[in-house]
Design an enzyme around this catalytic site. Structure first.
Site: not given
Ligand code: DGL
Length: 254
Positions: A71, A182, A184, A150, A8-9
């Site tokens: 992602c 998404c 996240h 994050e 994932d990012s």
């Protein structure tokens, strides 16, 4: 046991690993957080494809049997090309769960929260046109959501204000079902549910992606563990930036 590469990012993909571990508790997982380049949301498809190529190449060099692009943004930008480049490798991607949302809504309005990259991709637009033609779809970027996760701000006044700003337009439009597009965003689910109230249902595509991974392992004849397996697999985390967030969120999902 299978070796699965998951990328994932950033740490969002750990919300997908959480669902995978329910089905494959004893396999080997290589998790890569590309957090030095996070967020992917507004980056070019070429850039994201380049990152995915490098990370996937690395996973395969470490013996990965299957790859999960955990992602939505990377899936939209890169999965078609990656499948062409590595035709024998099983790839699993993430896509906003528009179909179950359209089938389940009672108000006839569904909301989609995702990154700009996902919402503008032809992959998403095609799915939306195919499955959500009969309902009203209201889309918003979860502005600031990735940054909250994050920085491990999963709740509190800032998380609530940030969530409210993107979610309220969907609620005002009458959405009773909201797709988390998404990986996240599921980490913010308690705040999302509090802001939305009990009448709104959130759909996370991660359980479906985990089931698809198992189906692909089976169809490729790759042995793997099963939910009743008492053993615990091995999870290795690597990042292009600091690893603290991924390690902390791993302990949250475990
Ligand atoms: N977790 C990602 C997704 O599912 C990407 C978030 C980002 O880096 O913008 O789209």
């Amino acid at each position: 046991m299978a070796t699965i590469g998951i990328m994932d990012s950033g740490s969002g993909g750990l919300s997908v690993l959480k669902e995978i571990l329910r089905l494959l508790p004893a396999d080997k997982f290589l998790y890569y957080s590309d957090n030095a380049n996070c967020p992917y949301g507004e980056k070019s498809s070429e850039f994201i494809l380049g990152r995915c190529r490098e990370i996937v190449g690395d996973f395969l060099a470490q013996g990965a049997d299957a790859i999960v692009l955990a992602c939505n943004t990377a899936t939209a930008a890169a999965i078609a090309e990656l499948r062409k480049e590595w035709p024998s490798v099983p790839f699993i991607g993430m896509e906003p769960a528009v179909k179950p949302a359209a089938l389940g809504t009672r108000s006839g309005v569904i909301g989609v929260l995702a990154t700009a990259g996902t919402l503008h991709a032809s992959k998403y637009l095609d799915t939306r046109d195919t499955y959500a033609g009969d309902v009203k779809v209201v889309e918003r970027v979860g502005r600031g959501f990735v940054e909250l996760v994050e920085s491990l701000q999963l709740d509190g006044p800032l998380a609530e204000a940030t969530v409210r700003e993107s979610l309220e337009p969907l609620l005002r439009a009458g959405a009773d079902t909201v797709v988390l597009g998404c990986t996240h965003y599921p980490f913010l689910l308690p705040v999302l549910e509090r802001v939305a109230g009990p009448a709104v249902r959130f759909i996370d595509p991660a359980p479906a992606a985990a089931r698809q991974l198992v189906r692909l392992l089976d169809s490729h004849g790759i042995p793997h563990s099963s939910p009743s397996d008492p053993a615990r697999g091995d999870i290795t985390i690597k990042s292009s930036g600091q690893s603290e967030t991924a390690r902390r969120l791993l302990s949250v999902i475990l």
